[in-house]
Scaffold this active site. Structure first.
Site, short mmCIF file in Angstrom:
data_model
loop_
_atom_site.label_atom_id
_atom_site.label_comp_id
_atom_site.label_asym_id
_atom_site.label_seq_id
_atom_site.Cartn_x
_atom_site.Cartn_y
_atom_site.Cartn_z
N CYS A 112 0.84 -1.20 0.00
CA CYS A 112 0.00 0.00 0.00
C CYS A 112 0.88 1.25 0.00
O CYS A 112 1.50 1.56 -1.00
CB CYS A 112 -0.97 -0.04 1.18
SG CYS A 112 -2.38 1.10 1.00
N HIS A 130 -3.59 -5.53 1.14
CA HIS A 130 -2.93 -5.76 2.41
C HIS A 130 -2.90 -7.25 2.76
O HIS A 130 -3.83 -7.75 3.40
CB HIS A 130 -3.66 -5.00 3.52
CG HIS A 130 -3.43 -3.53 3.53
ND1 HIS A 130 -2.43 -2.93 4.28
CD2 HIS A 130 -4.07 -2.53 2.89
CE1 HIS A 130 -2.47 -1.62 4.10
NE2 HIS A 130 -3.45 -1.35 3.25
N GLU A 173 -1.15 -8.68 5.04
CA GLU A 173 -1.02 -8.87 6.49
C GLU A 173 -2.36 -8.88 7.21
O GLU A 173 -2.46 -9.28 8.38
CB GLU A 173 -0.11 -7.79 7.09
CG GLU A 173 -0.71 -6.42 7.28
CD GLU A 173 -0.83 -5.58 6.01
OE1 GLU A 173 -1.30 -4.44 6.10
OE2 GLU A 173 -0.45 -6.08 4.93
#
Length: 235
Positions: free
Chosen positions: A92, A199, A201
């Protein structure tokens, strides 16, 4: 175990999540505030990570101040790190930083065509199978996105070239933010530098999927992105 260095800027807010995700996938991980960063900081790392968030509040433009500070702190050390076999990941805001550091094919990430911040799950698909970051993932999968300036644009013809030569390693499965050719992620010539707007994660454990009955894999798709690069480093 491979070691990951996560560079933290004021405003970065995904570093701890990303650190935990890396550790779950087999890395040791260190979050380093940029104030402590120096060229020798990269010596023990096999992977350097620019996490998501709003570095320096995204003043001026997303990632711009972080890019200038990184360049001031490291000079050419990051490019040397890649030339010596190191891996670099930008997520990002980190993707925005990498494009400005000239570590990825030329292009910019600008405001979404909606003019709004987007926070949703996005369908994704691989473009080829050369990226070590994507090796462990299926052809089609999904990850969350959360950005206001995630629309990829380039010079005329660039996106089509990146699709053909594999630099555009990750695509949206449908139009999410107006990105040219629905590009969601880029890699460099080596495949060891990778940037993406979604994302990973945020989808490590399968029980964090929006569907409580999701059972497509043993772990969330983001786990396999980090696991893929860990395996590539260990190979």
């Amino acid at each position: 175990m491979p070691h990951a260095l996560l560079i933290k800027f004021p405003g970065t807010n995904c570093d701890l999540e990303t650190s935990r995700a890396l550790e779950a996938a087999g890395f040791t991980a260190e979050v380093m505030p940029v104030a402590h960063l120096e060229p020798t900081s990269l010596d023990k790392a096999q992977l350097v990570v620019f996490s998501g968030g709003f570095s320096y509040g995204d003043y001026v433009m997303s990632g711009r101040i972080a890019q200038l500070i990184t360049k001031h702190k490291l000079g050419e050390r990051l490019k040397q790190f890649v030339a010596n076999g190191g891996y670099v990941l930008g997520i990002c805001n980190g993707f925005q930083i990498l494009t400005q550091l000239d570590l990825l094919p030329r292009g910019s990430l600008i405001h979404n065509t909606s003019g709004r911040f987007i926070c949703r799950w996005a369908p994704l698909k691989k473009n080829g199978n050369t990226s070590p970051f994507l090796k462990a993932l299926p052809e089609n999968f999904e990850l969350p996105v959360a950005h206001a300036e995630g629309r990829f644009v380039g010079e005329p013809g660039d996106a089509e070239k990146y699709l053909k030569d594999g630099h555009a390693a990750l695509l949206y499965g449908k139009d999410v933010n107006g990105s040219t050719a629905q590009i969601a992620g880029l890699q460099d010539d080596t495949g060891r530098v990778f940037g993406l707007m979604p994302h990973p994660e945020r989808f490590i454990a399968k029980n964090t999927h929006y569907d409580p009955d999701w059972n497509a894999a043993e772990q969330g798709w983001g786990y396999y992105l980090f696991k893929g690069v860990a395996e590539a480093i260990a190979a």
